[in-house]
Scaffold this motif. Structure first.
Motif, PDB file in Angstrom:
ATOM      1  N   UNK A  74       0.978  -1.172  -0.054  1.00 50.90           N
ATOM      2  CA  UNK A  74      -0.003  -0.092   0.042  1.00 50.90           C
ATOM      3  C   UNK A  74       1.097   1.216   0.142  1.00 50.90           C
ATOM      4  N   UNK A  75       0.839   1.971  -0.956  1.00 52.12           N
ATOM      5  CA  UNK A  75       1.507   3.332  -1.206  1.00 52.12           C
ATOM      6  C   UNK A  75       0.632   4.503  -0.909  1.00 52.12           C
ATOM      7  N   UNK A  76       1.076   5.096   0.264  1.00 53.33           N
ATOM      8  CA  UNK A  76       0.240   6.208   0.777  1.00 53.33           C
ATOM      9  C   UNK A  76       0.768   6.725   1.950  1.00 53.33           C
ATOM     10  N   UNK A  77       1.230   8.165   1.712  1.00 54.42           N
ATOM     11  CA  UNK A  77       1.695   9.008   2.850  1.00 54.42           C
ATOM     12  C   UNK A  77       0.821   8.881   4.264  1.00 54.42           C
ATOM     13  N   UNK A  78      -0.474   9.210   4.060  1.00 53.87           N
ATOM     14  CA  UNK A  78      -1.256   9.411   5.226  1.00 53.87           C
ATOM     15  C   UNK A  78      -1.614   8.094   5.786  1.00 53.87           C
ATOM     16  N   UNK A  79      -1.749   6.886   5.030  1.00 53.79           N
ATOM     17  CA  UNK A  79      -2.182   5.584   5.791  1.00 53.79           C
ATOM     18  C   UNK A  79      -0.938   5.202   6.579  1.00 53.79           C
TER      19      UNK A  79
END
Length: 159
Positions: free
Chosen positions: A32-37
């Motif tokens: 999963x690529x996501x700064x917030x997650x």
């Protein structure tokens, strides 16, 4: 390169990704690529629970994901990259990660979005990111589940 599939899906890991795509593509790791997650402990624990047994999970900010991929960290694995929105994948590409194809899956409807298909809803920023990905030579397709027909996403977007 060990990237077997790349999918945009607002739900990240759920039935379609966890069961259908993971099995169809024989995936050994979901990223999963996501700064917030990557900073959200509650969301991360939910994603861990949704990940199928025997499949590894990485939840990384965009820059760290790019560094790991470019360093060959996953070369011996079958990697499925999942992102919530196209801008995350555009940033990956801008960091030097080669993405051949992106499968545009579910993008949920909100009051700000407009509908492209019954399950893909976009805002102007998404459209811009898709256009930039297309310009960079990334093939954009839409296929909800493996048995569905593959559609050229830019054709849907430009209707």
């Amino acid at each position: 390169m060990a990237i077997i599939g790349v999918r945009i899906d607002g739900r990240l890991i759920h039935g379609q990704v966890a069961n259908l795509w993971t099995n169809k593509l024989n995936i050994t790791r979901i990223m999963v690529v996501d700064d917030e997650v990557a900073q959200n402990a509650i969301e991360k624990s939910g994603l861990k629970l949704a990940t199928p047994a025997g499949v590894k999970l990485s939840i990384l900010p965009i820059e760290k994901a790019a560094q790991n991929i470019l360093a060959g960290k996953y070369d011996s694995q079958r990697l499925l990259i999942v992102a919530r929105r196209p801008d995350r994948l555009l940033k990956l590409v801008e960091h030097g990660v080669k993405l051949e194809e992106i499968n545009v899956g579910n993008m949920s409807q909100t009051p700000e979005t407009r509908s492209i298909t019954k399950s893909i809803n976009v805002v102007d920023e998404d459209v811009e990111a898709f256009k930039k990905l297309d310009e960079k030579g990334v093939r954009l397709v839409s296929q909800m589940v493996p048995n569905d027909r593959i559609e050229q996403f830019m054709s849907l977007l430009n209707k």
